[in-house]
Design an enzyme around this catalytic site. Structure first.
Site, PDB file in Angstrom:
ATOM      1  N   GLU A  35      47.301  25.860  26.739  1.00  0.00           N
ATOM      2  CA  GLU A  35      46.261  26.211  25.761  1.00  0.00           C
ATOM      3  C   GLU A  35      45.506  27.428  26.252  1.00  0.00           C
ATOM      4  O   GLU A  35      45.550  27.751  27.431  1.00  0.00           O
ATOM      5  CB  GLU A  35      45.226  25.071  25.663  1.00  0.00           C
ATOM      6  CG  GLU A  35      45.794  23.779  25.217  1.00  0.00           C
ATOM      7  CD  GLU A  35      44.793  22.640  25.383  1.00  0.00           C
ATOM      8  OE1 GLU A  35      43.591  22.902  25.611  1.00  0.00           O
ATOM      9  OE2 GLU A  35      45.233  21.494  25.288  1.00  0.00           O
ATOM     10  N   LYS A  93      42.162  29.241  27.441  1.00  0.00           N
ATOM     11  CA  LYS A  93      40.898  28.824  28.054  1.00  0.00           C
ATOM     12  C   LYS A  93      39.801  29.641  27.383  1.00  0.00           C
ATOM     13  O   LYS A  93      39.712  30.852  27.574  1.00  0.00           O
ATOM     14  CB  LYS A  93      40.929  29.073  29.556  1.00  0.00           C
ATOM     15  CG  LYS A  93      39.699  28.549  30.256  1.00  0.00           C
ATOM     16  CD  LYS A  93      39.870  28.619  31.758  1.00  0.00           C
ATOM     17  CE  LYS A  93      38.707  28.023  32.511  1.00  0.00           C
ATOM     18  NZ  LYS A  93      37.406  28.446  32.095  1.00  0.00           N
ATOM     19  N   ASP A 120      36.208  31.114  26.544  1.00  0.00           N
ATOM     20  CA  ASP A 120      35.109  31.469  27.438  1.00  0.00           C
ATOM     21  C   ASP A 120      33.770  31.383  26.721  1.00  0.00           C
ATOM     22  O   ASP A 120      33.167  32.374  26.340  1.00  0.00           O
ATOM     23  CB  ASP A 120      35.341  32.895  27.956  1.00  0.00           C
ATOM     24  CG  ASP A 120      34.456  33.201  29.144  1.00  0.00           C
ATOM     25  OD1 ASP A 120      33.832  32.263  29.674  1.00  0.00           O
ATOM     26  OD2 ASP A 120      34.384  34.379  29.536  1.00  0.00           O
ATOM     27  N   ARG A 148      27.121  20.351  28.972  1.00  0.00           N
ATOM     28  CA  ARG A 148      27.711  19.838  30.196  1.00  0.00           C
ATOM     29  C   ARG A 148      26.656  19.425  31.225  1.00  0.00           C
ATOM     30  O   ARG A 148      26.812  18.446  31.928  1.00  0.00           O
ATOM     31  CB  ARG A 148      28.587  20.923  30.792  1.00  0.00           C
ATOM     32  CG  ARG A 148      29.460  20.445  31.878  1.00  0.00           C
ATOM     33  CD  ARG A 148      30.383  21.586  32.225  1.00  0.00           C
ATOM     34  NE  ARG A 148      30.078  22.042  33.539  1.00  0.00           N
ATOM     35  CZ  ARG A 148      30.759  21.681  34.596  1.00  0.00           C
ATOM     36  NH1 ARG A 148      31.780  20.869  34.451  1.00  0.00           N
ATOM     37  NH2 ARG A 148      30.450  22.125  35.767  1.00  0.00           N
ATOM     38  N   TYR A 169      39.134  20.862  22.311  1.00  0.00           N
ATOM     39  CA  TYR A 169      40.390  20.797  23.054  1.00  0.00           C
ATOM     40  C   TYR A 169      40.623  19.526  23.870  1.00  0.00           C
ATOM     41  O   TYR A 169      41.533  19.463  24.672  1.00  0.00           O
ATOM     42  CB  TYR A 169      40.505  21.996  23.998  1.00  0.00           C
ATOM     43  CG  TYR A 169      39.253  22.294  24.796  1.00  0.00           C
ATOM     44  CD1 TYR A 169      38.765  21.391  25.711  1.00  0.00           C
ATOM     45  CD2 TYR A 169      38.573  23.492  24.609  1.00  0.00           C
ATOM     46  CE1 TYR A 169      37.626  21.653  26.430  1.00  0.00           C
ATOM     47  CE2 TYR A 169      37.431  23.772  25.333  1.00  0.00           C
ATOM     48  CZ  TYR A 169      36.953  22.848  26.236  1.00  0.00           C
ATOM     49  OH  TYR A 169      35.820  23.113  26.940  1.00  0.00           O
ATOM     50  N   LYS A 213      43.363  31.602  35.585  1.00  0.00           N
ATOM     51  CA  LYS A 213      42.407  32.591  35.071  1.00  0.00           C
ATOM     52  C   LYS A 213      43.018  33.989  35.079  1.00  0.00           C
ATOM     53  O   LYS A 213      43.637  34.393  36.055  1.00  0.00           O
ATOM     54  CB  LYS A 213      41.149  32.594  35.944  1.00  0.00           C
ATOM     55  CG  LYS A 213      40.433  31.244  35.973  1.00  0.00           C
ATOM     56  CD  LYS A 213      39.197  31.233  35.147  1.00  0.00           C
ATOM     57  CE  LYS A 213      38.026  31.653  35.969  1.00  0.00           C
ATOM     58  NZ  LYS A 213      36.754  31.492  35.336  1.00  0.00           N
ATOM     59  N   CYS A 260       6.734  56.937  36.010  1.00  0.00           N
ATOM     60  CA  CYS A 260       7.601  57.298  34.889  1.00  0.00           C
ATOM     61  C   CYS A 260       8.262  58.654  35.171  1.00  0.00           C
ATOM     62  O   CYS A 260       7.569  59.615  35.501  1.00  0.00           O
ATOM     63  CB  CYS A 260       6.779  57.359  33.609  1.00  0.00           C
ATOM     64  SG  CYS A 260       7.740  57.955  32.208  1.00  0.00           S
ATOM     65  N   CYS A 299       6.695  61.220  32.395  1.00  0.00           N
ATOM     66  CA  CYS A 299       5.285  61.605  32.251  1.00  0.00           C
ATOM     67  C   CYS A 299       4.459  61.264  33.482  1.00  0.00           C
ATOM     68  O   CYS A 299       3.240  61.433  33.480  1.00  0.00           O
ATOM     69  CB  CYS A 299       4.680  60.959  31.016  1.00  0.00           C
ATOM     70  SG  CYS A 299       4.410  59.193  31.208  1.00  0.00           S
ATOM     71  N   CYS A 347       6.611  51.997  31.072  1.00  0.00           N
ATOM     72  CA  CYS A 347       5.681  53.104  31.166  1.00  0.00           C
ATOM     73  C   CYS A 347       4.602  52.814  30.116  1.00  0.00           C
ATOM     74  O   CYS A 347       4.916  52.691  28.927  1.00  0.00           O
ATOM     75  CB  CYS A 347       6.381  54.420  30.852  1.00  0.00           C
ATOM     76  SG  CYS A 347       5.185  55.722  30.506  1.00  0.00           S
ATOM     77  N   CYS A 351       3.879  59.866  26.306  1.00  0.00           N
ATOM     78  CA  CYS A 351       5.125  59.977  27.067  1.00  0.00           C
ATOM     79  C   CYS A 351       6.226  60.497  26.114  1.00  0.00           C
ATOM     80  O   CYS A 351       6.578  59.827  25.134  1.00  0.00           O
ATOM     81  CB  CYS A 351       5.490  58.610  27.647  1.00  0.00           C
ATOM     82  SG  CYS A 351       7.013  58.618  28.574  1.00  0.00           S
TER      83      CYS A 351
HETATM   84  S1  IVH Z   1      39.988  20.910  29.315  1.00  0.00           S
HETATM   85  C1  IVH Z   1      38.999  17.445  32.214  1.00  0.00           C
HETATM   86  N1  IVH Z   1      40.735  22.918  27.825  1.00  0.00           N
HETATM   87  O1  IVH Z   1      36.902  25.453  31.014  1.00  0.00           O
HETATM   88  C2  IVH Z   1      39.437  18.640  31.462  1.00  0.00           C
HETATM   89  N2  IVH Z   1      38.764  23.173  29.135  1.00  0.00           N
HETATM   90  O2  IVH Z   1      36.456  24.143  34.191  1.00  0.00           O
HETATM   91  C3  IVH Z   1      38.420  19.138  30.528  1.00  0.00           C
HETATM   92  N3  IVH Z   1      37.623  25.324  28.806  1.00  0.00           N
HETATM   93  O3  IVH Z   1      34.408  23.078  31.484  1.00  0.00           O
HETATM   94  C4  IVH Z   1      38.527  20.540  30.155  1.00  0.00           C
HETATM   95  N4  IVH Z   1      39.033  26.154  27.329  1.00  0.00           N
HETATM   96  O4  IVH Z   1      34.355  24.382  29.357  1.00  0.00           O
HETATM   97  C5  IVH Z   1      39.829  22.459  28.704  1.00  0.00           C
HETATM   98  N5  IVH Z   1      41.512  24.588  26.411  1.00  0.00           N
HETATM   99  C6  IVH Z   1      40.606  24.147  27.284  1.00  0.00           C
HETATM  100  C7  IVH Z   1      39.486  24.915  27.687  1.00  0.00           C
HETATM  101  C8  IVH Z   1      38.600  24.389  28.619  1.00  0.00           C
HETATM  102  C9  IVH Z   1      37.925  26.365  28.020  1.00  0.00           C
HETATM  103  C10 IVH Z   1      36.465  25.288  29.718  1.00  0.00           C
HETATM  104  C11 IVH Z   1      35.663  24.023  29.695  1.00  0.00           C
HETATM  105  C12 IVH Z   1      35.674  23.500  31.107  1.00  0.00           C
HETATM  106  C13 IVH Z   1      36.146  24.684  31.902  1.00  0.00           C
HETATM  107  C14 IVH Z   1      37.080  24.297  33.006  1.00  0.00           C
END
Ligand code: IVH
Length: 667
Positions: free
Chosen positions: A110, A112, A114, A133, A222, A309, A403, A406, A421, A427
């Site tokens: 999948e 990830k 951000d 979280r 997810y 990553k 500044c 001025c 400033c 200015c």
């Molecule tokens: S699974 C126990 N799937 O990445 C597994 N996490 O440290 C739970 N994240 O805190 C996470 N995309 O905020 C999962 N497709 C994805 C994700 C994902 C982003 C984030 C999530 C998590 C951090 C991993």
């Protein structure tokens, strides 16, 4: 260096980075650096167990707790994932899993995302709770804010969902929204969000959920948790969740071989650049829930999943100098001037240094080789100094005291990171940019007059403030360099036309700190005229939707100045609009005109703040207590017994959400 000393230094550095990231929402260390330093610290602590300390950054996963929200315990702790940066480590994960399971298995790949993670609880198909979280054990209850996110269903489709379950995912701010928000903040000289992740988490922590609603957040889910999930596989469960109404990414693939996994990784490393939201890697998960259970967890993360990553693109270059720019409101921004270097397809010569705190934490010296990253950010930033390349140390970079334009002594307000400033009236760059802001398309739209002409007029001593523009004559203009009679005529015409620019834009054009286009509209809609706004107190102003104490104080401060009051009366004299425009008046509905409405209980279709805004927008008045003046009560679930009793005694009608929305023709 002794291991003891090294451990101590790493802990200090990582703790500082953690604070910048979680508390200040202004990261000073790249994820890559953070993870590799943490890994190194972990190795050292493993080798010297006697040096382990409960407060070490290895002992926690970070926290984003905000004390203004109610904290609640997560039913299932929110763990994080192990991070990897190399294909080698992905291979290791695959091999580990293969050996541990010793049977066929399938890996789901999948994206990830951000953003900022969220845990949503559904009961009988209704969203009942949204927790951030936090520290993984407990998080902030941000349900009201989450309810404003359109892609999160409040009520599910179909019938085949479990009676009770949790679904986790990411709250994101799409690139487009992020860029527009930062453009607006730049115009207001408010600190910019470094990336969409910070913007999303900052937005989610807003106390006012109508602001959250206006920021257009998005979500991708997810991970499904519960006792009675419909399917045996993670992938299949998510596809079910999609049918219930959740946004599930299409970029998801079940892979049976390591080659398929690498194919997915390579494809998305490029393709992700065209996605509307930020992603920073790929997550690999074992599909079978039974196999997940068998693999289990370490103290911090599941053994059945891992995150790969993407490398943020980074370059090394020389810091040549630091310049300081003075903006419209006097805020002074430090900018690093660099040897030009290629980064993510563009040549970078300058990078923002934000403020003095950032300069201090980087310990910058002129001549340093610095690391520049773009990663998820638009504005390149310096993420560190290559100390190994520091031979001849240049001057330490420090924030200027006066500044640069001025020479006024700079000031720093308590609790603010920026220096200012204070010489607003004399200015030069402040005057110039106020004039530029005034003539801007979104403000007075004086299109015949460009930035350059304004600058020339200012330098020539002809124009000092916006009111002077209206006293320009054709001859002066036509005699100016590069302007002929025709251009002079156009300028005079657009100045004349600007006299019919609606009041809310005149208010915006003044360039009051923190009064952007939206706030100017809200103020105009609520208070109707310049005189009323000038006379308003902080208490009056905070009653206006989207106006907090910071904005209110800035408005009061603006009108307290003699110079500003004089400017406004001169603008009034030349005929600018000083009262709400008929168009804006008309926009304000009157369905609730003359009605006083009390809101009570909890709601499922809109948040309380949204209902407040609807009442105001439709000409009604929102009041906190039930009295004989109350027209009706907008009653949600669990309305307080005292209010119910009083309403019954006074014979006041209760409207539920549907009835209220029907009244406003919103269905
Ligand atoms: S699974 C126990 N799937 O990445 C597994 N996490 O440290 C739970 N994240 O805190 C996470 N995309 O905020 C999962 N497709 C994805 C994700 C994902 C982003 C984030 C999530 C998590 C951090 C991993």
């Amino acid at each position: 260096m002794s291991p003891e000393k090294e451990i101590e230094e790493l802990r200090l550095e990582l703790n500082r980075a953690n604070y910048d990231y979680y508390v200040l929402s202004s990261p000073t260390m790249s994820d890559f650096d953070y993870d590799s330093k943490l890994k190194h610290l972990q190795e050292l602590e493993d080798a010297y167990p006697e040096l382990l300390d409960e407060t070490s950054p290895t002992q926690r996963v970070g926290s984003d707790i905000n004390r203004n929200f109610k904290q609640e315990i997560h039913r299932y702790p929110m763990l994080s994932l192990g991070n990897t940066y190399s294909e080698e480590e992905v291979r290791d994960f695959y091999e580990r899993t293969r050996k541990a399971l010793n049977e066929p298995f399938c890996i789901v790949c999948e994206l990830k995302f951000d953003g900022t993670s969220i845990a949503l609880t559904y009961e009988n198909g209704r969203l009942v709770k949204a927790l951030t979280r936090g520290d993984g054990e407990k998080g902030d209850n941000v349900t009201d804010n989450v309810k404003t996110i359109k892609s999160i269903p409040l009520i599910l489709f179909g019938k085949d969902y479990p009676e009770e379950f949790e679904i986790r995912g990411e709250i994101l701010m799409p690139w487009e929204v992020f860029e527009a928000l930062n453009r607006e903040r730049e115009e207001q000289e408010e600190p910019l969000f470094a990336n969409p992740r910070n913007a999303a988490s900052g937005t989610l922590k807003q106390q006012n959920s109508s602001i959250v609603a206006s920021r257009k957040l998005d979500s991708y889910l997810y991970y499904l948790l519960g006792e009675h999930l419909p399917c045996e596989g993670h992938y299949e469960n998510l596809r079910q969740a999609e049918k219930w109404g959740f946004r599930i990414s299409d970029a998801m693939k079940k892979c049976n071989t390591i080659e398929e996994i690498f194919e997915f990784i390579h494809y998305w490393d490029t393709a992700r650049k065209n996605l509307p939201v930020a992603t920073d890697g790929i997550v690999l998960k074992v599909n079978s829930l039974l196999q997940q259970k068998n693999l289990g967890y370490t103290a911090k993360s599941p053994r059945w999943a891992i995150a790969y990553k993407f490398q943020a693109e980074r370059a090394t270059t020389r810091l040549n100098s630091v310049s300081f720019q003075v903006g419209r409101t006097g805020a002074v921004t430090p900018v690093a001037n660099l040897d030009p270097v290629q980064l993510s397809g563009t040549v970078v010569k300058r990078a923002s240094l934000h403020n003095d705190d950032v300069i201090q934490s980087l310990d910058l010296h002129i001549g340093d080789q610095v690391f520049v990253e773009k990663g998820g950010e638009i504005i390149p930033k310096i993420v560190g100094v290559d100390l190994s390349a520091r031979f001849m140390v240049g001057d330490k970079v420090s924030f200027i005291k006066k500044c640069p334009e001025c020479s006024s002594e700079l000031i720093r307000f308590e609790g603010e990171a920026a220096h200012y400033c204070p010489n607003q009236s004399d200015c030069p760059p402040q005057i110039k940019s106020r004039l530029e802001h005034f003539i801007h398309r979104k403000a007075m739209n004086i299109d015949g007059l460009g930035t350059e002409t304004v600058d020339t007029l200012f330098k020539a001593g002809i124009v000092h403030d916006p009111a002077d523009l209206y006293h320009l004559n054709g001859r002066t203009l036509a005699n100016m360099e590069r302007l002929g009679e025709k251009s002079a005529g156009n300028i005079l015409k657009s100045l004349r036309n600007s006299k019919s620019v609606p009041f809310e834009r005149v208010l915006f054009a003044l360039g009051i700190r923190f009064v952007g286009e939206t706030v100017a509209k809200k103020l105009a809609r609520s208070l109707h005229s310049m005189d009323a706004i000038a006379a308003a107190t902080v208490e009056d102003l905070v009653q206006v939707e989207e106006v907090g104490v910071k904005i209110a104080e800035s408005v009061v401060g603006y009108f307290a100045s003699e110079t500003n009051r004089k400017l406004i009366s001169r603008l009034k004299e030349v005929g600018l609009q000083m009262e709400i425009s008929p168009e804006l008046m008309a926009e304000k509905g009157n369905a609730l005109s003359g009605k006083t409405i009390v809101i009570s209980g909890t709601f499922s279709m809109h948040s309380r703040d949204e209902y407040k805004a609807m009442i105001e927008k439709n000409g009604g008045k929102n009041s906190g207590s039930v009295s004989s003046k109350t027209s009706f009560i907008l009653a949600g679930e669990n309305m307080g017994p005292a209010k119910l009793e009083k309403a019954a005694a006074l014979g006041i009608e209760l409207y539920d959400e549907e009835k209220f929305l029907e009244l406003l023709n919103i269905t």
